[in-house]
Design a protein around this motif. Sequence first.
Motif, short mmCIF file in Angstrom:
data_model
loop_
_atom_site.label_atom_id
_atom_site.label_comp_id
_atom_site.label_asym_id
_atom_site.label_seq_id
_atom_site.Cartn_x
_atom_site.Cartn_y
_atom_site.Cartn_z
N GLU A 31 0.74 -1.23 -0.11
CA GLU A 31 0.00 -0.09 0.04
C GLU A 31 0.80 1.35 -0.11
N SER A 32 2.13 1.16 -0.66
CA SER A 32 3.07 2.36 -0.69
C SER A 32 2.30 3.46 -1.42
N ASP A 33 2.46 4.81 -1.02
CA ASP A 33 2.19 5.94 -1.79
C ASP A 33 2.25 5.69 -3.36
N GLU A 34 3.71 5.32 -3.45
CA GLU A 34 4.19 5.35 -4.97
C GLU A 34 3.15 4.56 -5.93
N LEU A 35 2.87 3.21 -5.34
CA LEU A 35 1.89 2.47 -5.96
C LEU A 35 0.56 3.01 -6.16
N ALA A 36 -0.01 3.42 -4.93
CA ALA A 36 -1.42 3.90 -5.08
C ALA A 36 -1.48 5.05 -6.00
N TRP A 37 -0.69 6.14 -5.96
CA TRP A 37 -0.59 6.87 -6.85
C TRP A 37 -0.60 6.59 -8.36
N ALA A 38 0.36 5.97 -8.67
CA ALA A 38 0.56 5.16 -9.99
C ALA A 38 -0.58 4.78 -10.50
N ALA A 39 -1.33 3.85 -9.82
CA ALA A 39 -2.52 3.07 -10.27
C ALA A 39 -3.65 4.10 -10.30
N ALA A 40 -3.84 4.89 -9.62
CA ALA A 40 -5.05 5.71 -9.66
C ALA A 40 -4.95 6.91 -10.80
N LEU A 41 -3.80 7.34 -10.90
CA LEU A 41 -3.28 8.39 -12.02
C LEU A 41 -3.47 7.64 -13.44
N ALA A 42 -2.90 6.66 -13.41
CA ALA A 42 -3.12 5.64 -14.69
C ALA A 42 -4.52 5.55 -15.26
N SER A 43 -5.22 5.07 -14.10
CA SER A 43 -6.68 4.88 -14.57
C SER A 43 -7.50 6.30 -14.84
N HIS A 44 -6.99 7.26 -14.15
CA HIS A 44 -7.64 8.48 -14.70
C HIS A 44 -7.08 9.01 -15.89
N ALA A 45 -5.77 8.79 -15.99
CA ALA A 45 -5.29 8.98 -17.32
C ALA A 45 -6.14 8.58 -18.74
N THR A 46 -6.20 7.21 -18.55
CA THR A 46 -7.07 6.64 -19.75
C THR A 46 -8.52 6.93 -19.88
N ALA A 47 -9.05 7.56 -18.82
CA ALA A 47 -10.44 7.93 -18.79
C ALA A 47 -10.23 9.37 -19.24
N ASN A 48 -9.20 9.96 -19.51
CA ASN A 48 -9.25 11.36 -20.06
C ASN A 48 -8.43 11.42 -21.47
N GLY A 49 -8.44 10.28 -22.15
CA GLY A 49 -7.98 10.28 -23.35
C GLY A 49 -6.41 9.86 -23.61
N HIS A 50 -5.81 9.46 -22.55
CA HIS A 50 -4.47 9.12 -22.63
C HIS A 50 -4.29 7.74 -22.84
N ALA A 51 -3.46 7.24 -23.40
CA ALA A 51 -3.16 5.80 -23.47
C ALA A 51 -2.38 5.36 -22.38
N CYS A 52 -1.68 6.18 -21.66
CA CYS A 52 -0.80 5.79 -20.60
C CYS A 52 -0.74 7.12 -19.62
N LEU A 53 0.11 6.76 -18.34
CA LEU A 53 0.43 7.95 -17.73
C LEU A 53 2.04 8.17 -17.78
N ASP A 54 2.34 9.42 -18.15
CA ASP A 54 3.74 9.88 -18.29
C ASP A 54 4.14 10.17 -16.79
N LEU A 55 4.94 9.19 -16.26
CA LEU A 55 5.63 9.30 -15.03
C LEU A 55 6.56 10.63 -15.11
N ALA A 56 7.47 10.92 -15.76
CA ALA A 56 8.07 11.83 -15.96
C ALA A 56 7.51 13.25 -15.71
N ARG A 57 6.39 13.54 -16.51
CA ARG A 57 5.59 14.44 -16.34
C ARG A 57 5.05 15.02 -15.28
N GLU A 58 4.41 13.76 -14.55
CA GLU A 58 3.82 13.79 -13.30
C GLU A 58 4.57 14.03 -12.08
#
Length: 611
Positions: A31-58
């Motif tokens: 339940e690390s913050d790194e994994l929780a943030w990554a999973a939530a933001l990746a899900s949110h990214a695809t719902a907003n038209g992105h194919a993936c989450l750019d970790l470098a940008r975030e």
Amino acid sequence: MKQLQALKKQAQLTQLDVSFAQLICRLAGNESDELAWAAALASHATANGHACLDLAREAGRKIYLGDAAGSVALPDFKSWTTALQGVSVVGLPGDYRPLILDQAGRLYLYRYWKYEQDIAQVLNRRAGAAAPAVDEVQLQKDLHKLFPASSAKPDWQKVAGAAAVLNQFSVISGGPGTGKTSTVIRILALLRQQPKGLDLKIALAAPTGKAAARMQEAIHQAKQGLPVDESIRDAIPEEATTLHRLLGARMDSVYFRHNQQHPLPIDVLILDEASMVDIALMAKLIWALPEKARLIMLGDKDQLSSVEAGAVLADICGEQQLFSAAFHDKLTGLLGENLPSRSDSSPAIADSILLLHRSYRFSDKSGIGRLAKAVNQGDGKAVLALLNDKGMPEIHRYTSRDTIAEEAAESYKSYLKCVKAGADIDSIFATFNRFRVLCAIRGGPNGVTLLNQKIEQTLGARNLIDTGSDYYAGRPIMVTCNDHGLRLYNGDVGLLLFDPECEGRLRACFQGSDGVVRRLLPASLPQHETVYAMTVHKSQGSEFERVLLVLPEEESRLLSRELLYTGVTRAKSRFEIYAEDGILLSAVQRRLSRTTGLQDLLWGSHSLRSA
């Protein structure tokens, strides 16, 4: 997880995003913050038209959690990626894990990573393959006949015609009026005149019913004047269908009847309005294509991308038009024209991309054409100058939103008079489709929902419609969800009319791409809404004589250069707009940015941008 819940309360994350993050953490036992943030933001990214989450940008971005909670900074890139690499639910490209992290720091939900890989693999293979059994002597003869001498040098329509016959995969991209449809009609004639060309099984498709209908009508009209034998003209197909119908949509399933195991029974597929196709649908189309079938895609790479994830057409087209040296020399010899674009290092995909620049609809002096060009170039100063120029009869700018509903009601008057007069259904549809109000957003005073209400109230006050019932003659409706049983899909537009073929009863009438009007009981309709005004996104694949574009008076992340360009180019004869200077300039400057890896997979080191 408390931080994610705080973001959900502010509507910066959805319950789906938070639940997905909780599931991923539970599966990983982490339940690390790194994994929780990554999973939530990746899900949110695809719902907003992105194919993936750019970790470098975030990475390192500060996120405001609310007045009581303050803000939190996302992890830095190195520590974030390092933490994810040691988690069981995160894999490298090629692994079968819920999340995939590539070398560029892009984090995918597995299925979106697989979609991109499959599309790239198939298109790269097709882009490097010549179409089978092309008679180049016959092709050269037919090219000169179907594409007579042009003042444009080189004639890119002719180049596109040659490339589409020679290649197994081709993309023809251009703005409105650049001749995409007239080019593809000639391509169909070229194919029919090749050896065994009359035996080719050719399919015409588009993402929506209205786009398919437009394609069908354009081909029917344009093929009549082709300088070919009547047998060839008669063999050019006209019937277009939607992608969902072509692939065989299944009830309650995201998959189709046609797939790798059951491919489409076709030799050639012409796909129009390709910019509207999202990454998932494109992957499923690719899966269903026979190995040797030609794929020819048409579209405007500068238009808005699909509502769903991905920017497939823009990714495929890249940012350059440099043929390989070998293909350049082949085309030069075949066409007898000196093509300027040549490179010794172009990837295979470059030989499949044909860009049309010359507009045959809008002259150099056309206000609409000049406005679209200025928007596309991000020239806000030129955009304002054109909109404020009183000498531009094709363009009008409203200075007050208070008159919009009245202006729209006046414009719909002739359509509703046709309804009251009992005109035939085709005439009623034609009159309705001369004008449309387009909005950038759904909510707010300048959004679709409220504008439809105001226009409806104004029409009722003028006694043009009966507002005593939700179901009244003349009400235009748009379907807002797919119903495979009724063959109605999200974005289909119909009209409620008293139908003489149904004893004068009220029916919901839809024009099919086959030209046949379908009549349904209003009570049987899936979810739908009134559509005097529609979003710019929903207008893709349509054209109207007049368009009134209404922008919000507040900043919105939905406003972009691509949205404005798409709105402008829906108009054929007259474009009208209500927009404040600051909002307009902001939209012109903001480019739609979608995070994907597809362009890199297709263009490699030649990729010049993030889609």
